[in-house]
Design a protein around this motif. Sequence first.
Motif, PDB file in Angstrom:
ATOM      1  N   ARG A 236      14.580  59.771  29.939  1.00 41.09           N
ATOM      2  CA  ARG A 236      15.689  58.865  30.253  1.00 41.09           C
ATOM      3  C   ARG A 236      16.499  58.559  29.008  1.00 41.09           C
ATOM      4  NH1 ARG A 236      12.100  56.392  33.766  1.00 41.09           N
ATOM      5  NH2 ARG A 236      11.385  54.918  32.176  1.00 41.09           N
ATOM      6  N   SER A 237      15.767  58.327  27.941  1.00 44.46           N
ATOM      7  CA  SER A 237      16.435  57.935  26.712  1.00 44.46           C
ATOM      8  C   SER A 237      17.382  59.022  26.200  1.00 44.46           C
ATOM      9  CB  SER A 237      15.386  57.606  25.654  1.00 44.46           C
ATOM     10  OG  SER A 237      15.957  57.587  24.380  1.00 44.46           O
TER      11      SER A 237
ATOM     12  N   HIS B 230      28.386  55.284  15.426  1.00 41.93           N
ATOM     13  CA  HIS B 230      28.452  53.881  15.817  1.00 41.93           C
ATOM     14  C   HIS B 230      29.886  53.388  15.872  1.00 41.93           C
ATOM     15  CE1 HIS B 230      24.071  53.367  15.509  1.00 41.93           C
ATOM     16  NE2 HIS B 230      24.182  54.288  14.585  1.00 41.93           N
ATOM     17  N   ARG B 231      30.795  54.300  16.145  1.00 39.10           N
ATOM     18  CA  ARG B 231      32.197  53.901  16.189  1.00 39.10           C
ATOM     19  C   ARG B 231      32.379  52.847  17.269  1.00 39.10           C
ATOM     20  NH1 ARG B 231      31.076  58.070  18.958  1.00 39.10           N
ATOM     21  NH2 ARG B 231      32.119  58.672  20.902  1.00 39.10           N
ATOM     22  N   GLY B 232      33.347  51.999  17.054  1.00 33.53           N
ATOM     23  CA  GLY B 232      33.596  50.966  18.024  1.00 33.53           C
ATOM     24  C   GLY B 232      32.872  49.671  17.717  1.00 33.53           C
ATOM     25  N   ARG B 233      32.016  49.687  16.725  1.00 34.56           N
ATOM     26  CA  ARG B 233      31.410  48.415  16.331  1.00 34.56           C
ATOM     27  C   ARG B 233      31.364  48.320  14.817  1.00 34.56           C
ATOM     28  NH1 ARG B 233      26.242  47.905  14.455  1.00 34.56           N
ATOM     29  NH2 ARG B 233      24.970  49.779  14.501  1.00 34.56           N
ATOM     30  N   VAL B 234      31.237  47.097  14.351  1.00 32.28           N
ATOM     31  CA  VAL B 234      31.200  46.879  12.917  1.00 32.28           C
ATOM     32  C   VAL B 234      29.806  47.184  12.382  1.00 32.28           C
ATOM     33  CG1 VAL B 234      31.418  45.176  11.099  1.00 32.28           C
ATOM     34  CG2 VAL B 234      32.989  45.145  13.009  1.00 32.28           C
TER      35      VAL B 234
ATOM     36  N   THR C 277      14.371  52.115  26.252  1.00 32.72           N
ATOM     37  CA  THR C 277      14.366  53.123  27.308  1.00 32.72           C
ATOM     38  C   THR C 277      14.393  52.509  28.708  1.00 32.72           C
ATOM     39  OG1 THR C 277      11.964  53.190  27.192  1.00 32.72           O
ATOM     40  CG2 THR C 277      13.167  54.831  25.923  1.00 32.72           C
ATOM     41  N   GLU C 278      13.996  51.258  28.822  1.00 27.05           N
ATOM     42  CA  GLU C 278      13.958  50.633  30.142  1.00 27.05           C
ATOM     43  C   GLU C 278      15.075  49.611  30.265  1.00 27.05           C
ATOM     44  OE1 GLU C 278      10.712  52.890  31.257  1.00 27.05           O
ATOM     45  OE2 GLU C 278      11.807  51.468  32.528  1.00 27.05           O
TER      46      GLU C 278
ATOM     47  N   PHE D 120      10.482  50.613  21.814  1.00 29.33           N
ATOM     48  CA  PHE D 120      10.565  51.750  22.722  1.00 29.33           C
ATOM     49  C   PHE D 120      10.893  51.304  24.144  1.00 29.33           C
ATOM     50  CE2 PHE D 120       8.612  54.946  25.508  1.00 29.33           C
ATOM     51  CZ  PHE D 120       9.359  56.024  25.100  1.00 29.33           C
TER      52      PHE D 120
ATOM     53  N   ARG E 241      20.342  59.476  28.552  1.00 31.09           N
ATOM     54  CA  ARG E 241      21.325  58.402  28.397  1.00 31.09           C
ATOM     55  C   ARG E 241      22.157  58.635  27.143  1.00 31.09           C
ATOM     56  NH1 ARG E 241      19.640  54.278  26.039  1.00 31.09           N
ATOM     57  NH2 ARG E 241      17.652  54.203  27.121  1.00 31.09           N
TER      58      ARG E 241
ATOM     59  N   ARG F 269      36.072  45.406   7.349  1.00 28.91           N
ATOM     60  CA  ARG F 269      36.024  44.067   7.913  1.00 28.91           C
ATOM     61  C   ARG F 269      35.425  43.169   6.840  1.00 28.91           C
ATOM     62  NH1 ARG F 269      38.836  45.131  11.315  1.00 28.91           N
ATOM     63  NH2 ARG F 269      38.647  45.263  13.573  1.00 28.91           N
ATOM     64  N   ARG F 270      36.318  42.671   6.020  1.00 33.85           N
ATOM     65  CA  ARG F 270      35.906  41.883   4.867  1.00 33.85           C
ATOM     66  C   ARG F 270      34.818  40.877   5.230  1.00 33.85           C
ATOM     67  NH1 ARG F 270      37.825  39.042   0.008  1.00 33.85           N
ATOM     68  NH2 ARG F 270      38.549  40.843  -1.151  1.00 33.85           N
ATOM     69  N   GLY F 271      33.749  40.957   4.474  1.00 37.49           N
ATOM     70  CA  GLY F 271      32.659  40.020   4.702  1.00 37.49           C
ATOM     71  C   GLY F 271      31.683  40.467   5.777  1.00 37.49           C
ATOM     72  N   PHE F 272      32.041  41.506   6.543  1.00 40.06           N
ATOM     73  CA  PHE F 272      31.168  41.971   7.601  1.00 40.06           C
ATOM     74  C   PHE F 272      30.690  43.400   7.399  1.00 40.06           C
ATOM     75  CE2 PHE F 272      33.637  38.630   9.716  1.00 40.06           C
ATOM     76  CZ  PHE F 272      32.597  37.834  10.128  1.00 40.06           C
TER      77      PHE F 272
ATOM     78  N   ALA G  15      10.146  58.132  30.174  1.00 40.35           N
ATOM     79  CA  ALA G  15      10.964  57.197  29.420  1.00 40.35           C
ATOM     80  C   ALA G  15      11.786  57.915  28.358  1.00 40.35           C
ATOM     81  CB  ALA G  15      10.078  56.147  28.762  1.00 40.35           C
ATOM     82  N   ARG G  16      11.132  58.820  27.645  1.00 46.61           N
ATOM     83  CA  ARG G  16      11.851  59.516  26.583  1.00 46.61           C
ATOM     84  C   ARG G  16      12.951  60.403  27.166  1.00 46.61           C
ATOM     85  NH1 ARG G  16       9.771  59.292  21.384  1.00 46.61           N
ATOM     86  NH2 ARG G  16       7.774  58.230  21.282  1.00 46.61           N
TER      87      ARG G  16
ATOM     88  N   ARG H  86      31.098  43.138  19.676  1.00 50.41           N
ATOM     89  CA  ARG H  86      30.708  44.412  19.086  1.00 50.41           C
ATOM     90  C   ARG H  86      31.626  44.782  17.931  1.00 50.41           C
ATOM     91  NH1 ARG H  86      27.951  48.918  20.695  1.00 50.41           N
ATOM     92  NH2 ARG H  86      29.639  50.406  20.704  1.00 50.41           N
ATOM     93  N   GLN H  87      32.888  44.606  18.169  1.00 54.58           N
ATOM     94  CA  GLN H  87      33.848  44.961  17.133  1.00 54.58           C
ATOM     95  C   GLN H  87      34.139  43.797  16.215  1.00 54.58           C
ATOM     96  OE1 GLN H  87      37.245  47.466  17.971  1.00 54.58           O
ATOM     97  NE2 GLN H  87      36.737  47.456  20.136  1.00 54.58           N
ATOM     98  N   MET H  88      33.562  42.639  16.529  1.00 51.61           N
ATOM     99  CA  MET H  88      33.843  41.420  15.769  1.00 51.61           C
ATOM    100  C   MET H  88      35.349  41.220  15.686  1.00 51.61           C
ATOM    101  SD  MET H  88      31.132  41.574  12.693  1.00 51.61           S
ATOM    102  CE  MET H  88      29.398  41.252  12.993  1.00 51.61           C
TER     103      MET H  88
ATOM    104  N   PRO I  25      35.151  35.683   7.594  1.00 51.74           N
ATOM    105  CA  PRO I  25      33.785  35.609   8.114  1.00 51.74           C
ATOM    106  C   PRO I  25      33.426  34.240   8.692  1.00 51.74           C
ATOM    107  CG  PRO I  25      33.784  36.840   6.091  1.00 51.74           C
ATOM    108  CD  PRO I  25      35.186  36.365   6.278  1.00 51.74           C
TER     109      PRO I  25
ATOM    110  N   GLU J  65      23.285  47.770   6.709  1.00 53.49           N
ATOM    111  CA  GLU J  65      22.861  48.784   7.670  1.00 53.49           C
ATOM    112  C   GLU J  65      23.286  50.177   7.214  1.00 53.49           C
ATOM    113  OE1 GLU J  65      24.363  47.946  11.513  1.00 53.49           O
ATOM    114  OE2 GLU J  65      23.319  49.632  12.474  1.00 53.49           O
TER     115      GLU J  65
END
Lengths: 221, 221
Positions: free
Chosen positions: B113-114, B164-168, A42-43, A38, B117, B209-212, B110-111, A137-139, A152, B173
Amino acid sequence: MRLLLVEDDRRIAADVERALSAAGYVVETVRNGEDAWFRGDTEDYGAIVLDLGLPGMDGLAVLKRWRANGRAMPVLILTARGSWAERVDGIDAGADDYLAKPFRMEELLARLRSIVRRSVGQASSRIVAGDIELDERQMKVTLRGVPVALSPLEYRLIAFLLRHRGRVVSQQELEENVYGHGEDHESNALEVLVGRVRKKLGAGLIETRRGFGYLISDTTP
Amino acid sequence: MRLLLVEDDRRIAADVERALSAAGYVVETVRNGEDAWFRGDTEDYGAIVLDLGLPGMDGLAVLKRWRANGRAMPVLILTARGSWAERVDGIDAGADDYLAKPFRMEELLARLRSIVRRSVGQASSRIVAGDIELDERQMKVTLRGVPVALSPLEYRLIAFLLRHRGRVVSQQELEENVYGHGEDHESNALEVLVGRVRKKLGAGLIETRRGFGYLISDTTP
DNA sequence: TGATCCACGTCAGCAATTTGTCAGGTTGAT
DNA sequence: ATCAACCTGACAAATTGCTGACGTGGATCA
C-alpha cells in the motif's frame, strides 16, 4: 472510528485503550517508535494518540516523519512533562493538540473529539476565516487570494489564533505558544505583534476581548 | 489494481497470491526471471512483488533491465535474508521497498500500500517544477531541457526539495537529509549550497521563507 | 611524483528583515 | 472622570540569509 494509540507504558496503554473502546473507537496499540511510524505511514487512522517518551525512535521524530511524508491525520500528543517548550516543539512538529500526564480520561476524550471534528471539517491543512486563508503546509497566508509576507512570529501568532478560532485566546496562552515561554508581562511585545499582524491582514480579523485576550471568530460552517 | 508476483517457490507464491487477492488486487504470477522480465516490460502493473532468489535470470538483473528501459512501476523486493548488502543493492537497482523473508502477510500488504500510494502521488520518478525537471532514476536534472551538471550535494539538495515541493522545508530537515546528520548550525554551508544550486538552476526556483526554511512551490497539480 | 581540477567548507562583510522597547495616544468599564 | 488595558509609530539592536573569495583535500592524469 479507527485510532492508533502509541504508548509504551502497558498500564496506561491498557487504561486508555479501555476508555477509548468504551467511547466507541476501534483502537490499535503499538509500543515503540518504529512500529508507530510504520503503522501511521501505511494505515489510515481517524486520529493518533502519541506518547512522546518512547523507546526507540522518539515520538516527535515519528510525528515529523509522518508530516514529512504528507500524512495529515490529527495527532494528539501525550507528554509526561508539562513543559511549554515541549508543547511548542510538538505543535511545530505538526501535532494538533497536546495533553500533559497525568490527565483525566474525560479530558483525553474531549480533546480527541475536538481534533477529530476539526480534521473532518477541514480535510486538509488549510484554514479559511473571512477574507484570509492559511496553508499550513506552505506556511503561507493569503488575504483575498493575495499572498501576505509574514515574519516567523507573526506567522506563529496568526496560525495559533486560526487553529483556535471561535474561542478567546488569552494573552498568556498566546505568549506561551508564540514565544515558547510564559515570561512575566513586563513588555508589550505581544501587543505590538498583534498590531503588526493587523496591519497586514486587516484590522477586523483579530478582535480584542478587553481583559480576556484575542479572538478570531469562526466563520466556517 | 493489477499486480505482478514474481516468486519461484510454489507454496509461498500460493500464499501470497491468496492474500493479495483477498486484499482486492488482481494478481498474475510468474516463476522465473525471463517471464518476469517480459511481463514487466510489456504489461502495466500497479506494482510488482519481486523475489530475488530466482532460477534463470536473477531478480536484481530483471529489475535493472526494467529500469534501464524506463519502466517506473513500484517494485517491492522479497529477499531470503535480511542481508544489508542485498538491501542496498536492491535500492540501488531501483526497488521502492524491500521485505525480508519470512514476513507477515500484513506487513507485505502494508508496504505494498505504501509504495503504491507513493507512486500514485508521484506518478513517476520524474518531477517537474517550473522550468526544471528531475529524473530520480537517472539522477539527472534539466533546466528548460538542457542538462545541468550538479555535484552530489547539490543533487541531494534539489532532489529533496523537489520531493517535498509544495511545503516549507526547514534548514534543520534539509541538513539532515543532505548531509545525513543534524549538526549544530555553526556553519552556513547549507546556505552556500543553496546559493550554488540557485546559480545553476535560476534564482526563482528555491524560495526562502525567512526564519522557516526553503520552499519549492508545487506547480503540477 | 607532481600538476591540475573539482567539490565543498569557512569566513567576513553586507543588506534586508525582524523584533523588542519606549513614549505617548485611545478606549472602555466602572 | 479615572484608570487600567490596549494600540501605535518610531527607533535601535539583533538576526538572518546571501555572496564572493579563499583554502583544503581528494581524485585524476600525465
